[in-house]
Design an enzyme around this catalytic site. Structure first.
Site, mmCIF file in Angstrom:
data_model
loop_
_atom_site.group_PDB
_atom_site.id
_atom_site.type_symbol
_atom_site.label_atom_id
_atom_site.label_comp_id
_atom_site.label_asym_id
_atom_site.label_seq_id
_atom_site.Cartn_x
_atom_site.Cartn_y
_atom_site.Cartn_z
ATOM 1 C CD GLU A 177 -14.819 10.159 -82.179
ATOM 2 O OE1 GLU A 177 -14.270 10.965 -81.398
ATOM 3 O OE2 GLU A 177 -14.298 9.069 -82.541
ATOM 4 C CG HIS A 206 -6.896 17.886 -84.767
ATOM 5 N ND1 HIS A 206 -5.861 17.089 -85.173
ATOM 6 C CD2 HIS A 206 -7.431 17.287 -83.668
ATOM 7 C CE1 HIS A 206 -5.752 16.053 -84.350
ATOM 8 N NE2 HIS A 206 -6.702 16.152 -83.433
#
Length: 323
Positions: A60, A130
């Site tokens: 990322e 998550h």
């Protein structure tokens, strides 16, 4: 108007902008065919637009960092980092990129038109790494815009506005909207204009993202008791449409804010404070209340529901403002 799925509407918006503007790019993990990204939401785009749709490493920091360089070079990258929890890996870039334009001359040629698209939210039992909706972290960053579409039409319109914006935009789609569908008006939706999803005179509920669905369920519970509420969907957290919220609060005198981020130092607390500061001495009939996720990491499986906002919890908060 066209019937579309929620994720399809986002993809159609990206494709329409790519058709109109050759500087728009899409990068992310497995976005190229044949995978087409998570749930194949980008299927066909790399075949249609070639090298303008590119797979990225599982990194990322590199994804958003490369987008910064591309934006400085005149491109308009849309980057998909899949899950909002992974935004923390790129937080240095997400925090620095919005400041770059404003510390290097502001308007003019120095722009940072990046859309960071990500999935947010719990209610699927997938655990603390998550399931986050880290609005408090993002909203604390000056210059960073934040969009939370809750209908397919808004998903389409807000994405088109996000791509055209010269600042960095966090574009958040809730996992549970993945299989929602609805009528889509193919035009941009301006930032900073809230939508009133329901009208009632007893209390005002401001609900972010998927919390509009939770708030609607609460409103049905309350309606059976003779209590009618207004539900305001901000659509963008930054810029935030305080005027629409205040217009409703001045009529109802009561406010409940629902946010899926953790309660402590979250967006719900900030909205409550903004309303209290803007309210006149007789505007509020009772103290504003917030309904948010408890201050603990979300557990796996059904136990997460003990921490997440619920329709009954929202209804209880409204009842408390009426007591």
């Amino acid at each position: 108007m066209t019937e579309m799925g929620f994720f399809q509407a986002v993809t159609e918006a990206i494709a329409d902008e790519m058709d109109q503007d050759p500087t728009v790019m899409l990068w992310g993990e497995n976005v190229e065919d044949p995978y087409g990204g998570l749930l194949q939401q980008y299927a066909g785009l790399s075949t249609r637009f070639g090298d303008r749709v590119k797979d990225s490493p599982l990194a990322e920091t590199a994804i958003v960092g490369a987008a910064m360089g591309a934006a400085m070079g005149g491109l308009r990258p849309v980057v998909d980092i899949q899950i909002a929890d992974f935004s923390f890996v790129a937080m240095e870039e997400i925090v620095r990129a919005p400041r770059w334009r404003h510390t290097h001359g502001g308007a003019g040629d120095m722009r940072m038109p990046i859309v960071v698209k990500t999935l947010v939210g719990g209610y699927m039992g997938v655990g603390a790494n998550h399931s986050q909706v880290p609005t408090g972290f993002w909203w604390h960053t000056p210059g960073l815009k934040i969009a939370f579409p809750t209908t397919p039409s808004d998903a389409y319109g807000l994405m088109r506005s996000a791509i055209r914006d010269d600042d960095v935009v966090m574009f958040c789609t809730h996992k549970l909207y993945a299989f929602e569908a609805g009528q889509v008006e193919r035009k941009p939706v301006p930032f900073g204009r809230a939508a009133v999803r329901r009208e009632g005179g007893d209390a005002t509920i401001v609900a972010l993202g998927y919390m509009t669905t939770i708030a609607s369920q609460a409103a049905d519970i309350l309606a059976a008791e003779g209590v009618d509420v207004t539900i305001i969907d901000p659509r963008t957290l930054e810029p935030f449409d305080l005027d629409t919220v205040m217009g409703s609060v001045e009529e109802t005198g009561r406010l409940v804010v629902v946010d899926e981020d953790h309660a402590r130092s979250g967006a719900a607390a900030e909205i409550c404070m903004q309303v209290r500061e803007a309210a006149g001495p007789s505007t509020l009939s009772s103290s504003p209340r917030r309904v948010a996720t408890g201050n603990a990491p979300l557990p796996d499986g059904p136990p997460e529901l003990q921490l997440l906002p619920s329709a009954q919890g929202v209804a209880d908060a409204v009842r408390a403002t009426l007591a």
